[in-house]
Write an enzyme that holds these catalytic residues in place. Structure first.
Site, PDB file in Angstrom:
ATOM      1  N   LYS A  98       0.803  -1.221   0.000  1.00  0.00           N
ATOM      2  CA  LYS A  98       0.000   0.000   0.000  1.00  0.00           C
ATOM      3  C   LYS A  98       0.839   1.275   0.000  1.00  0.00           C
ATOM      4  O   LYS A  98       0.292   2.350  -0.198  1.00  0.00           O
ATOM      5  CB  LYS A  98      -0.969  -0.012   1.180  1.00  0.00           C
ATOM      6  CG  LYS A  98      -1.945  -1.162   1.182  1.00  0.00           C
ATOM      7  CD  LYS A  98      -2.817  -1.307  -0.061  1.00  0.00           C
ATOM      8  CE  LYS A  98      -3.584  -0.084  -0.455  1.00  0.00           C
ATOM      9  NZ  LYS A  98      -4.805  -0.425  -1.230  1.00  0.00           N
TER      10      LYS A  98
HETATM   11  N1  PMP Z   1      -3.065  -7.485   1.338  1.00  0.00           N
HETATM   12  C1  PMP Z   1      -3.039  -6.658   2.398  1.00  0.00           C
HETATM   13  C2  PMP Z   1      -2.402  -7.136   3.666  1.00  0.00           C
HETATM   14  C3  PMP Z   1      -3.605  -5.372   2.305  1.00  0.00           C
HETATM   15  O1  PMP Z   1      -3.578  -4.552   3.361  1.00  0.00           O
HETATM   16  C4  PMP Z   1      -4.194  -4.984   1.077  1.00  0.00           C
HETATM   17  C5  PMP Z   1      -4.795  -3.611   0.967  1.00  0.00           C
HETATM   18  N2  PMP Z   1      -6.082  -3.471   1.485  1.00  0.00           N
HETATM   19  C6  PMP Z   1      -4.235  -5.890   0.017  1.00  0.00           C
HETATM   20  C7  PMP Z   1      -3.631  -7.133   0.174  1.00  0.00           C
HETATM   21  C8  PMP Z   1      -4.950  -5.610  -1.287  1.00  0.00           C
HETATM   22  O2  PMP Z   1      -4.446  -4.537  -2.002  1.00  0.00           O
HETATM   23  P1  PMP Z   1      -5.385  -3.619  -2.883  1.00  0.00           P
HETATM   24  O3  PMP Z   1      -6.060  -2.645  -1.956  1.00  0.00           O
HETATM   25  O4  PMP Z   1      -4.460  -2.938  -3.818  1.00  0.00           O
HETATM   26  O5  PMP Z   1      -6.418  -4.459  -3.553  1.00  0.00           O
END
Ligand code: PMP
Length: 333
Positions: free
Chosen positions: A49
Site C-alpha cells: 500500500k
Molecule cells: N493485502 C493486504 C495485507 C492489504 O492490506 C491490502 C490492501 N487493502 C491488500 C492485500 C490488497 O491490495 P489492494 O487494496 O491494492 O487491492
C-alpha cells in the site's frame, strides 16, 4: 551526492517500489512452474500500500487540493494508513486514520506509534453509513483543508500500480510472464498490474484470488455479487466492485480456504524463510492452483503484500487460531 545520485533513494518517497521479484523455490519445484512473488513487504512502510498511498498523495498535491500543513483522512484496514502516515510525516501533513476495531493490534498500535490520529470504529457493512470508509469521507469533509484519500474509488490508486508495479514485473521477467494472480481489497494492485500486463501481452491470464466471506469470486465467475462464510485475512475481499476494480480484465478466479492460506504462509516460513501476512497465503495458494490449472512450464507472478510481523498475535498464535476454528500448521520433524 544529490537526490538524483544513482543508487541513492531520495527520502522515504524515493525508497517506495523497485522491490525484488522472489522465486518461491519449493512451490516452483512442486508445480513445475516459475512461481514468483513481488516482495512488497520490502517497501519502506512495509506493504504494497505504500505505492497506492504515494500515488494518491502525489496526485492530490499536483491537483493543488493538498496544501502544505494539510490533513489526509483515510478509512483503512491498516496498511494504507501506515503508508500514508509515513508519507504525511515525510511531507509535512497530518494523518487521520479510521480503522475497524477488528484489525490486528499490531497495525493499530503501529499507526499510533507513527503519529496518526487513529479512530477505531465497529466493523459494519459498507451499506451502513457508519462503515469505516464512509465515515472517513464525512470526517474529511468536516476538517478544513483535509483531503480524503478514498483509496477504494480514487483511481490514483490503480494508476500507481499501472505506472510502477506492472512495468517492474514486466522488466523483471523480461516479458516471460504467463499469469498474474492477486487478491483484491481496493482492487488497485490487481487492476493496475492486470491492465498494464494485458497491454503488453494480451494472452496473459489475469486471475482474481479471493477469500471466503468476499463477494468477488462469485462476481468474477457468475456476475453475481454474493458471498458465503468468512475469513481471518485482513485487507482483502469486498462486497462490491470498486471503481479501481471496475473494467479490469479477469480471466479466471480462485477461492481459497483460510486453512489452506494458513498452511501456505507457514510453508513459506519453513521452506523459504519468508515471514508473511494472511493475504499472501491467499495469493500464493491461488498462484499454485493457477499453476495446476495451466500446467507445467508457465511463469506465474503474485504479490507478497506485507510481513507476518503485523499478525504475530493472530496468524502465528495457536490459541488465537483455535478460537477461530483453525489449526496451527505443524512443522514436520
Ligand atoms: N493485502 C493486504 C495485507 C492489504 O492490506 C491490502 C490492501 N487493502 C491488500 C492485500 C490488497 O491490495 P489492494 O487494496 O491494492 O487491492
Amino acid at each position: 551526492m544529490g537526490a538524483s545520485t544513482p543508487g541513492i533513494a531520495s527520502g522515504f518517497v524515493g525508497a517506495v517500489g523497485q522491490t525484488p521479484l522472489i522465486r518461491l523455490n519449493a512451490l516452483s519445484a512442486l508445480t513445475g512452474c516459475e512461481i514468483l512473488g513481488k516482495a512488497e513487504f520490502m517497501n519502506p512502510g512495509g506493504s504494497v500500500k505504500d505505492r497506492a498511498a504515494l500515488g494518491i498523495l502525489l496526485e492530490a498535491e499536483e491537483q493543488g487540493v493538498l496544501k502544505p500543513g494539510g490533513t489526509v483522512v483515510e478509512g483503512t484496514a491498516g496498511n494504507t494508513g501506515i503508508g500514508l502516515t509515513h508519507l504525511c510525516n515525510a511531507r509535512g501533513y497530518r494523518a487521520v486514520i479510521v480503522i475497524p476495531e477488528t484489525q490486528s493490534a499490531e497495525k493499530i498500535g503501529l499507526l499510533r506509534s507513527l503519529g496518526a490520529e487513529v479512530r477505531t470504529v465497529p466493523a459494519v457493512p459498507y451499506k451502513d453509513p457508519n462503515n469505516y470508509v464512509r465515515l472517513s469521507g464525512r470526517i474529511a469533509e468536516e476538517i478544513p483543508g483535509a483531503v480524503w484519500a478514498n483509496q477504494f474509488d480514487n483511481l490514483a490508486n490503480r494508476r500507481a500500480h499501472y505506472r510502477t508495479t506492472g512495468p517492474e514485473i514486466w522488466e523483471q521477467t523480461g516479458g516471460q510472464v504467463d499469469a498474474w494472480v492477486a487478491a483484491t481489497g481496493t482492487g488497485g494492485t490487481y487492476a493496475g498490474v492486470a491492465l498494464y500486463l494485458k497491454e503488453q501481452k494480451p494472452q496473459l491470464r489475469c486471475v482474481l484470488a479471493d477469500p471466503h466471506g468476499s463477494a468477488l469470486y462469485s462476481w468474477a465467475t457468475s456476475g453475481e455479487l454474493s458471498s458465503e462464510g468468512n475469513s481471518i485475512t485482513e485487507g482483502i475481499g469486498n462486497s462490491r466492485v470498486t471503481a479501481n476494480l471496475e473494467g479490469a480484465p479477469v480471466d479466471d478466479a480462485v477461492r481459497i480456504h483460510d486453512q489452506d492460506a494458513l498452511q501456505t504462509i507457514y510453508d513459506l516460513l519453513w521452506q523459504e524463510g519468508l515471514f508473511l501476512g494472511g493475504s499472501v497465503g491467499i495469493n500464493v495458494a491461488a498462484a499454485v492452483e493457477t499453476a495446476r490449472r495451466m500446467g507445467p512450464g508457465h511463469t506465474i507472478v503474485t504479490v507478497l503484500c506485507d510481513s507476518g510481523d503485523r499478525y504475530r498475535s493472530r496468524l502465528y498464535d495457536a490459541e488465537w487460531l483455535k478460537g477461530k476454528g483453525l489449526q496451527q500448521p505443524e512443522r514436520a520433524a
